[in-house]
Design a protein around this motif. Structure first.
Motif, PDB file in Angstrom:
ATOM      1  N   SER A 117       0.833  -1.198   0.000  1.00 33.38           N
ATOM      2  CA  SER A 117       0.000   0.000   0.000  1.00 33.38           C
ATOM      3  C   SER A 117       0.872   1.254   0.000  1.00 33.38           C
ATOM      4  N   THR A 118       0.209   2.377   0.094  1.00 39.91           N
ATOM      5  CA  THR A 118       0.913   3.653   0.199  1.00 39.91           C
ATOM      6  C   THR A 118       1.816   3.669   1.428  1.00 39.91           C
ATOM      7  N   THR A 119       1.343   3.090   2.504  1.00 43.82           N
ATOM      8  CA  THR A 119       2.149   3.039   3.731  1.00 43.82           C
ATOM      9  C   THR A 119       3.480   2.338   3.469  1.00 43.82           C
ATOM     10  N   ARG A 120       3.446   1.230   2.778  1.00 52.12           N
ATOM     11  CA  ARG A 120       4.677   0.497   2.474  1.00 52.12           C
ATOM     12  C   ARG A 120       5.598   1.335   1.596  1.00 52.12           C
ATOM     13  N   LYS A 121       5.046   1.996   0.607  1.00 53.93           N
ATOM     14  CA  LYS A 121       5.848   2.832  -0.289  1.00 53.93           C
ATOM     15  C   LYS A 121       6.514   3.972   0.485  1.00 53.93           C
ATOM     16  N   ILE A 122       5.775   4.579   1.401  1.00 55.32           N
ATOM     17  CA  ILE A 122       6.328   5.665   2.208  1.00 55.32           C
ATOM     18  C   ILE A 122       7.453   5.148   3.099  1.00 55.32           C
ATOM     19  N   LEU A 123       7.276   3.974   3.670  1.00 53.53           N
ATOM     20  CA  LEU A 123       8.318   3.400   4.532  1.00 53.53           C
ATOM     21  C   LEU A 123       9.633   3.203   3.788  1.00 53.53           C
ATOM     22  N   PHE A 124       9.554   2.917   2.507  1.00 51.16           N
ATOM     23  CA  PHE A 124      10.761   2.685   1.714  1.00 51.16           C
ATOM     24  C   PHE A 124      11.285   3.952   1.034  1.00 51.16           C
ATOM     25  N   ASN A 125      10.695   5.083   1.342  1.00 47.86           N
ATOM     26  CA  ASN A 125      11.113   6.348   0.762  1.00 47.86           C
ATOM     27  C   ASN A 125      12.280   6.902   1.581  1.00 47.86           C
ATOM     28  N   LYS A 126      13.401   7.100   0.934  1.00 46.80           N
ATOM     29  CA  LYS A 126      14.612   7.550   1.636  1.00 46.80           C
ATOM     30  C   LYS A 126      14.568   9.021   2.046  1.00 46.80           C
ATOM     31  N   LYS A 127      13.516   9.729   1.671  1.00 48.52           N
ATOM     32  CA  LYS A 127      13.373  11.125   2.100  1.00 48.52           C
ATOM     33  C   LYS A 127      13.026  11.207   3.579  1.00 48.52           C
ATOM     34  N   PHE A 128      12.581  10.091   4.135  1.00 51.98           N
ATOM     35  CA  PHE A 128      12.148  10.063   5.526  1.00 51.98           C
ATOM     36  C   PHE A 128      13.100   9.217   6.359  1.00 51.98           C
ATOM     37  N   GLN A 129      13.273   9.614   7.599  1.00 53.96           N
ATOM     38  CA  GLN A 129      14.012   8.807   8.563  1.00 53.96           C
ATOM     39  C   GLN A 129      13.013   8.417   9.644  1.00 53.96           C
ATOM     40  N   PHE A 130      12.689   7.135   9.696  1.00 55.80           N
ATOM     41  CA  PHE A 130      11.718   6.651  10.668  1.00 55.80           C
ATOM     42  C   PHE A 130      12.416   6.222  11.938  1.00 55.80           C
ATOM     43  N   LEU A 131      11.832   6.602  13.059  1.00 52.70           N
ATOM     44  CA  LEU A 131      12.341   6.233  14.378  1.00 52.70           C
ATOM     45  C   LEU A 131      11.208   5.615  15.166  1.00 52.70           C
ATOM     46  N   ALA A 132      11.567   4.723  16.070  1.00 52.00           N
ATOM     47  CA  ALA A 132      10.561   4.073  16.909  1.00 52.00           C
ATOM     48  C   ALA A 132      11.215   3.581  18.193  1.00 52.00           C
ATOM     49  N   PRO A 133      10.420   3.492  19.249  1.00 49.12           N
ATOM     50  CA  PRO A 133      10.948   2.924  20.497  1.00 49.12           C
ATOM     51  C   PRO A 133      11.168   1.426  20.320  1.00 49.12           C
ATOM     52  N   GLU A 134      12.030   0.858  21.142  1.00 51.88           N
ATOM     53  CA  GLU A 134      12.286  -0.585  21.036  1.00 51.88           C
ATOM     54  C   GLU A 134      11.011  -1.386  21.252  1.00 51.88           C
ATOM     55  N   HIS A 135      10.037  -0.776  21.873  1.00 52.15           N
ATOM     56  CA  HIS A 135       8.717  -1.374  22.082  1.00 52.15           C
ATOM     57  C   HIS A 135       8.109  -1.836  20.749  1.00 52.15           C
ATOM     58  N   LEU A 136       8.371  -1.102  19.666  1.00 57.53           N
ATOM     59  CA  LEU A 136       7.815  -1.446  18.354  1.00 57.53           C
ATOM     60  C   LEU A 136       8.275  -2.834  17.919  1.00 57.53           C
ATOM     61  N   ARG A 137       9.545  -3.087  18.022  1.00 64.39           N
ATOM     62  CA  ARG A 137      10.087  -4.392  17.613  1.00 64.39           C
ATOM     63  C   ARG A 137       9.433  -5.513  18.428  1.00 64.39           C
ATOM     64  N   ASN A 138       9.314  -5.314  19.727  1.00 67.91           N
ATOM     65  CA  ASN A 138       8.696  -6.326  20.599  1.00 67.91           C
ATOM     66  C   ASN A 138       7.246  -6.578  20.201  1.00 67.91           C
ATOM     67  N   GLU A 139       6.524  -5.500  19.907  1.00 69.20           N
ATOM     68  CA  GLU A 139       5.117  -5.618  19.554  1.00 69.20           C
ATOM     69  C   GLU A 139       4.932  -6.352  18.217  1.00 69.20           C
ATOM     70  N   ILE A 140       5.766  -6.029  17.251  1.00 66.75           N
ATOM     71  CA  ILE A 140       5.673  -6.699  15.942  1.00 66.75           C
ATOM     72  C   ILE A 140       5.979  -8.183  16.085  1.00 66.75           C
ATOM     73  N   TYR A 141       7.040  -8.515  16.803  1.00 67.37           N
ATOM     74  CA  TYR A 141       7.393  -9.928  16.957  1.00 67.37           C
ATOM     75  C   TYR A 141       6.370 -10.692  17.792  1.00 67.37           C
ATOM     76  N   LYS A 142       5.737 -10.016  18.725  1.00 66.59           N
ATOM     77  CA  LYS A 142       4.712 -10.653  19.541  1.00 66.59           C
ATOM     78  C   LYS A 142       3.537 -11.125  18.676  1.00 66.59           C
ATOM     79  N   TYR A 143       3.191 -10.335  17.662  1.00 68.97           N
ATOM     80  CA  TYR A 143       2.050 -10.650  16.797  1.00 68.97           C
ATOM     81  C   TYR A 143       2.472 -11.090  15.396  1.00 68.97           C
ATOM     82  N   LYS A 144       3.724 -11.460  15.244  1.00 72.79           N
ATOM     83  CA  LYS A 144       4.279 -11.781  13.929  1.00 72.79           C
ATOM     84  C   LYS A 144       3.472 -12.851  13.189  1.00 72.79           C
ATOM     85  N   ASP A 145       3.132 -13.939  13.839  1.00 73.61           N
ATOM     86  CA  ASP A 145       2.403 -15.023  13.178  1.00 73.61           C
ATOM     87  C   ASP A 145       1.024 -14.564  12.703  1.00 73.61           C
TER      88      ASP A 145
END
Length: 110
Positions: A18-46
């Motif tokens: 989607s557009t969200t995915r395209k924006i995430l791969f746009n090098k004009k932006f630098q995305f930052l997130a707390p380490e909580h994000l990684r934990n949350e994604i892996y928790k619901y990965k399946d």
């Protein structure tokens, strides 16, 4: 441009091309997130993987690529902002994301 990204946007990018995915791969932006994000994604990965149209290998590759575009900020860097925010913010899941925003703003690198 620096943007603090939350898990909902990452999950959306994993589930659908989607557009969200395209924006995430746009090098004009630098995305930052707390380490909580990684934990949350892996928790619901399946569950997230099941909702996507990708096989396991494709999903794992996409997940790795997405995390390659996100700078994970260690909790120790924004920990000092958490307590105050917990008393001011109703949704506790938002607190780490706002703490990262405040950290970046306080450092004047926003």
């Amino acid at each position: 441009m620096r943007i603090v990204i939350d898990s909902n946007r990452v999950i959306a990018a994993l589930i659908k091309d989607s557009t969200t995915r395209k924006i995430l791969f746009n090098k004009k932006f630098q995305f930052l997130a707390p380490e909580h994000l990684r934990n949350e994604i892996y928790k619901y990965k399946d569950e997230i993987a099941q909702r996507s149209d990708l096989n396991k290998e494709e999903f794992d590759i996409l997940l790795s690529l997405i995390f390659g575009y996100i700078t994970i900020v260690p909790k120790s860097n924004y920990n000092k902002f958490l307590e105050k925010l917990r008393s001011e913010i109703k949704d506790p899941k938002d607190v780490p994301y706002l703490a990262v925003y405040i950290l970046i703003d306080a450092q004047g690198i926003w």
